[in-house]
Motif scaffolding. Structure first.
Motif, PDB file in Angstrom:
ATOM      1  N   SER A  33       0.804  -1.149   0.165  1.00  0.00           N
ATOM      2  CA  SER A  33      -0.091  -0.020  -0.058  1.00  0.00           C
ATOM      3  C   SER A  33       0.820   1.270  -0.062  1.00  0.00           C
ATOM      4  O   SER A  33       1.748   1.446   0.869  1.00  0.00           O
ATOM      5  CB  SER A  33      -0.884  -0.004   1.315  1.00  0.00           C
ATOM      6  N   GLU A  34       0.569   2.265  -0.826  1.00  0.00           N
ATOM      7  CA  GLU A  34       1.435   3.300  -1.107  1.00  0.00           C
ATOM      8  C   GLU A  34       1.108   4.268   0.193  1.00  0.00           C
ATOM      9  O   GLU A  34       2.133   4.857   0.770  1.00  0.00           O
ATOM     10  CB  GLU A  34       1.319   4.258  -2.416  1.00  0.00           C
ATOM     11  N   GLU A  35       0.019   4.321   0.577  1.00  0.00           N
ATOM     12  CA  GLU A  35      -0.693   4.774   2.012  1.00  0.00           C
ATOM     13  C   GLU A  35       0.408   4.441   2.932  1.00  0.00           C
ATOM     14  O   GLU A  35       0.960   5.269   3.795  1.00  0.00           O
ATOM     15  CB  GLU A  35      -1.961   4.911   2.165  1.00  0.00           C
ATOM     16  N   GLN A  37       2.936   2.857   2.766  1.00  0.00           N
ATOM     17  CA  GLN A  37       4.527   3.354   2.814  1.00  0.00           C
ATOM     18  C   GLN A  37       4.705   4.651   3.230  1.00  0.00           C
ATOM     19  O   GLN A  37       6.008   5.134   3.703  1.00  0.00           O
ATOM     20  CB  GLN A  37       5.052   2.962   1.397  1.00  0.00           C
ATOM     21  N   GLU A  38       4.006   5.618   2.785  1.00  0.00           N
ATOM     22  CA  GLU A  38       4.141   6.972   3.150  1.00  0.00           C
ATOM     23  C   GLU A  38       4.014   7.288   4.477  1.00  0.00           C
ATOM     24  O   GLU A  38       4.884   7.854   5.196  1.00  0.00           O
ATOM     25  CB  GLU A  38       3.239   7.962   2.245  1.00  0.00           C
ATOM     26  N   GLU A  43      10.170   1.536   2.380  1.00  0.00           N
ATOM     27  CA  GLU A  43      10.398   0.994   0.965  1.00  0.00           C
ATOM     28  C   GLU A  43       9.725  -0.303   0.628  1.00  0.00           C
ATOM     29  O   GLU A  43       9.874  -1.051   1.669  1.00  0.00           O
ATOM     30  CB  GLU A  43      11.766   1.165   0.519  1.00  0.00           C
TER      31      GLU A  43
END
Length: 199
Positions: A33-35, A37-38, A43
Protein backbone atom coordinates in the motif's frame (compact mmCIF):
# COMPACT_ATOMS: atom_id res chain seq x y z
CA UNK A 1 14.42 -9.68 19.75
CA UNK A 2 15.01 -12.83 21.74
CA UNK A 3 13.50 -11.26 24.88
CA UNK A 4 9.97 -11.14 23.48
CA UNK A 5 10.01 -14.21 21.22
CA UNK A 6 7.99 -16.25 23.73
CA UNK A 7 5.82 -13.47 25.15
CA UNK A 8 2.31 -12.40 24.24
CA UNK A 9 0.58 -9.36 25.72
CA UNK A 10 -3.12 -9.77 26.39
CA UNK A 11 -5.07 -6.52 26.51
CA UNK A 12 -8.73 -5.55 26.59
CA UNK A 13 -9.04 -4.81 22.84
CA UNK A 14 -6.11 -6.61 21.29
CA UNK A 15 -3.39 -9.19 21.75
CA UNK A 16 0.26 -8.61 20.88
CA UNK A 17 2.30 -11.57 19.66
CA UNK A 18 5.90 -11.86 18.41
CA UNK A 19 6.44 -11.47 14.68
CA UNK A 20 6.80 -14.98 13.24
CA UNK A 21 7.23 -16.35 9.69
CA UNK A 22 3.51 -17.19 9.48
CA UNK A 23 2.72 -13.45 9.71
CA UNK A 24 5.03 -12.38 6.89
CA UNK A 25 2.77 -12.94 3.88
CA UNK A 26 -0.03 -10.74 5.23
CA UNK A 27 2.46 -8.12 6.42
CA UNK A 28 3.98 -8.11 2.93
CA UNK A 29 0.54 -7.52 1.40
CA UNK A 30 -0.01 -4.56 3.72
CA UNK A 31 3.26 -2.96 2.71
CA UNK A 32 2.29 -2.89 -0.96
CA UNK A 33 0.00 0.00 0.00
CA UNK A 34 1.41 3.38 -1.04
CA UNK A 35 -0.50 4.97 1.84
CA UNK A 36 1.19 2.73 4.42
CA UNK A 37 4.57 3.20 2.75
CA UNK A 38 4.17 6.95 3.10
CA UNK A 39 2.85 6.85 6.68
CA UNK A 40 5.64 4.53 7.83
CA UNK A 41 8.40 6.02 5.64
CA UNK A 42 9.01 2.52 4.25
CA UNK A 43 10.24 1.15 0.95
CA UNK A 44 8.48 -1.87 -0.57
CA UNK A 45 10.34 -5.18 -0.24
CA UNK A 46 10.10 -8.42 -2.14
CA UNK A 47 8.49 -11.30 -0.28
CA UNK A 48 11.91 -12.94 0.08
CA UNK A 49 13.31 -9.73 1.58
CA UNK A 50 10.34 -9.56 3.96
CA UNK A 51 11.10 -13.08 5.24
CA UNK A 52 14.75 -12.13 5.68
CA UNK A 53 13.72 -8.98 7.55
CA UNK A 54 11.47 -10.96 9.90
CA UNK A 55 14.31 -13.38 10.66
CA UNK A 56 16.88 -10.65 11.27
CA UNK A 57 14.52 -8.65 13.49
CA UNK A 58 13.71 -11.70 15.61
CA UNK A 59 17.43 -12.11 16.34
CA UNK A 60 18.33 -8.41 16.74
CA UNK A 61 18.56 -7.26 20.39
CA UNK A 62 17.99 -3.67 19.26
CA UNK A 63 14.55 -4.35 17.73
CA UNK A 64 11.43 -5.49 19.57
CA UNK A 65 8.39 -6.20 17.40
CA UNK A 66 4.89 -7.38 18.18
CA UNK A 67 2.08 -8.09 15.71
CA UNK A 68 -1.26 -6.62 16.79
CA UNK A 69 -4.24 -8.97 16.70
CA UNK A 70 -7.84 -7.75 16.96
CA UNK A 71 -9.03 -9.20 20.26
CA UNK A 72 -12.70 -9.12 19.23
CA UNK A 73 -12.00 -11.52 16.34
CA UNK A 74 -9.35 -13.70 17.88
CA UNK A 75 -10.14 -17.30 18.83
CA UNK A 76 -8.98 -18.19 22.31
CA UNK A 77 -6.61 -20.83 20.95
CA UNK A 78 -4.81 -18.40 18.58
CA UNK A 79 -6.00 -20.60 15.73
CA UNK A 80 -6.79 -17.71 13.41
CA UNK A 81 -3.95 -15.32 14.20
CA UNK A 82 -3.19 -14.35 10.61
CA UNK A 83 -6.87 -13.57 9.92
CA UNK A 84 -6.99 -11.22 12.91
CA UNK A 85 -3.74 -9.32 12.24
CA UNK A 86 -4.35 -5.56 12.13
CA UNK A 87 -0.91 -3.99 12.51
CA UNK A 88 2.38 -3.96 14.39
CA UNK A 89 4.18 -2.04 17.12
CA UNK A 90 7.96 -1.72 17.48
CA UNK A 91 10.75 -0.50 19.70
CA UNK A 92 14.15 0.35 18.21
CA UNK A 93 17.18 0.78 20.47
CA UNK A 94 19.32 2.83 18.09
CA UNK A 95 20.54 5.67 20.32
CA UNK A 96 24.32 5.19 20.66
CA UNK A 97 24.43 7.70 23.53
CA UNK A 98 21.67 6.11 25.62
CA UNK A 99 21.09 2.36 25.65
CA UNK A 100 17.77 2.78 27.50
CA UNK A 101 16.27 5.13 24.90
CA UNK A 102 13.88 3.52 22.42
CA UNK A 103 12.10 4.80 19.34
CA UNK A 104 8.51 3.57 19.24
CA UNK A 105 6.44 2.98 16.10
CA UNK A 106 2.84 1.90 15.68
CA UNK A 107 1.04 0.89 12.47
CA UNK A 108 -2.64 -0.02 12.24
CA UNK A 109 -2.75 -1.37 8.71
CA UNK A 110 -6.38 -2.48 8.53
CA UNK A 111 -8.39 0.67 7.83
CA UNK A 112 -11.62 -0.65 9.35
CA UNK A 113 -9.79 -1.13 12.67
CA UNK A 114 -8.63 2.47 13.00
CA UNK A 115 -10.41 4.77 15.40
CA UNK A 116 -11.39 1.96 17.78
CA UNK A 117 -8.66 2.51 20.36
CA UNK A 118 -6.59 -0.52 19.35
CA UNK A 119 -3.61 1.56 18.25
CA UNK A 120 -3.60 3.52 21.48
CA UNK A 121 -3.90 0.39 23.60
CA UNK A 122 -1.11 -1.40 21.67
CA UNK A 123 1.16 1.64 22.03
CA UNK A 124 0.53 1.89 25.77
CA UNK A 125 1.16 -1.84 26.16
CA UNK A 126 4.44 -1.61 24.26
CA UNK A 127 5.46 1.29 26.48
CA UNK A 128 4.59 -0.73 29.58
CA UNK A 129 6.54 -3.71 28.23
CA UNK A 130 9.47 -1.46 27.32
CA UNK A 131 9.65 0.02 30.81
CA UNK A 132 8.99 -3.12 32.86
CA UNK A 133 10.78 -5.73 30.74
CA UNK A 134 13.38 -3.87 28.69
CA UNK A 135 14.30 -1.00 31.02
CA UNK A 136 13.34 1.89 28.73
CA UNK A 137 13.80 5.34 30.31
CA UNK A 138 13.12 7.56 27.28
CA UNK A 139 10.73 7.03 24.38
CA UNK A 140 11.00 8.88 21.08
CA UNK A 141 8.68 8.85 18.08
CA UNK A 142 9.41 10.13 14.58
CA UNK A 143 6.22 10.96 12.71
CA UNK A 144 5.65 12.45 9.27
CA UNK A 145 4.07 15.89 9.05
CA UNK A 146 1.07 14.44 7.20
CA UNK A 147 0.39 11.63 9.67
CA UNK A 148 -2.18 13.55 11.68
CA UNK A 149 -3.64 10.50 13.45
CA UNK A 150 -0.27 9.38 14.83
CA UNK A 151 0.69 12.91 15.86
CA UNK A 152 -2.60 13.27 17.74
CA UNK A 153 -2.14 9.87 19.40
CA UNK A 154 1.34 10.59 20.71
CA UNK A 155 0.34 14.04 21.93
CA UNK A 156 -2.50 12.38 23.90
CA UNK A 157 0.13 10.06 25.40
CA UNK A 158 2.02 13.14 26.68
CA UNK A 159 4.89 13.05 24.17
CA UNK A 160 6.40 16.49 23.53
CA UNK A 161 7.86 17.78 20.29
CA UNK A 162 11.65 18.16 20.50
CA UNK A 163 12.63 18.77 16.87
CA UNK A 164 11.50 18.98 13.25
CA UNK A 165 13.24 17.81 10.11
CA UNK A 166 12.29 19.64 6.95
CA UNK A 167 14.49 17.27 4.94
CA UNK A 168 12.56 14.20 6.13
CA UNK A 169 9.27 16.09 6.69
CA UNK A 170 8.92 14.61 10.17
CA UNK A 171 8.52 15.61 13.80
CA UNK A 172 10.49 14.00 16.62
CA UNK A 173 8.55 13.61 19.87
CA UNK A 174 9.91 12.50 23.23
CA UNK A 175 8.65 11.18 26.54
CA UNK A 176 10.91 10.77 29.57
CA UNK A 177 9.77 7.95 31.84
CA UNK A 178 8.92 9.31 35.28
CA UNK A 179 6.81 7.91 38.09
CA UNK A 180 3.86 9.96 36.86
CA UNK A 181 4.33 8.54 33.34
CA UNK A 182 4.37 4.99 34.75
CA UNK A 183 1.21 5.77 36.69
CA UNK A 184 -0.48 7.23 33.60
CA UNK A 185 0.36 4.16 31.49
CA UNK A 186 -0.77 1.74 34.19
CA UNK A 187 -4.06 3.54 34.77
CA UNK A 188 -4.72 3.80 31.02
CA UNK A 189 -4.47 0.05 30.42
CA UNK A 190 -7.69 -1.71 31.43
CA UNK A 191 -5.94 -5.06 31.08
CA UNK A 192 -2.27 -5.99 30.68
CA UNK A 193 -1.07 -9.56 31.01
CA UNK A 194 2.27 -10.91 29.83
CA UNK A 195 1.87 -14.61 29.13
CA UNK A 196 3.82 -17.39 27.46
CA UNK A 197 3.50 -17.62 23.68
CA UNK A 198 3.99 -20.70 21.58
CA UNK A 199 2.92 -21.53 18.05
Amino acid sequence: MKTNENHSLRLSKCVLVPYRPKHVLKYHEWMKSEELQELTASEPLTLEQEYEMQKSWSEDDKKCTFIILDGSKLASDFGNEVDTMVGDVNLFFNDVDCSTSAEIEIMVAEADTRGKGIGKEATLAMMQYGIATLGVTIFTAKIGYNNKLSLALFHRLHFKEVSRSEAFQEVTLELVVTESVKSFIGSSLQEYLVSAYSE
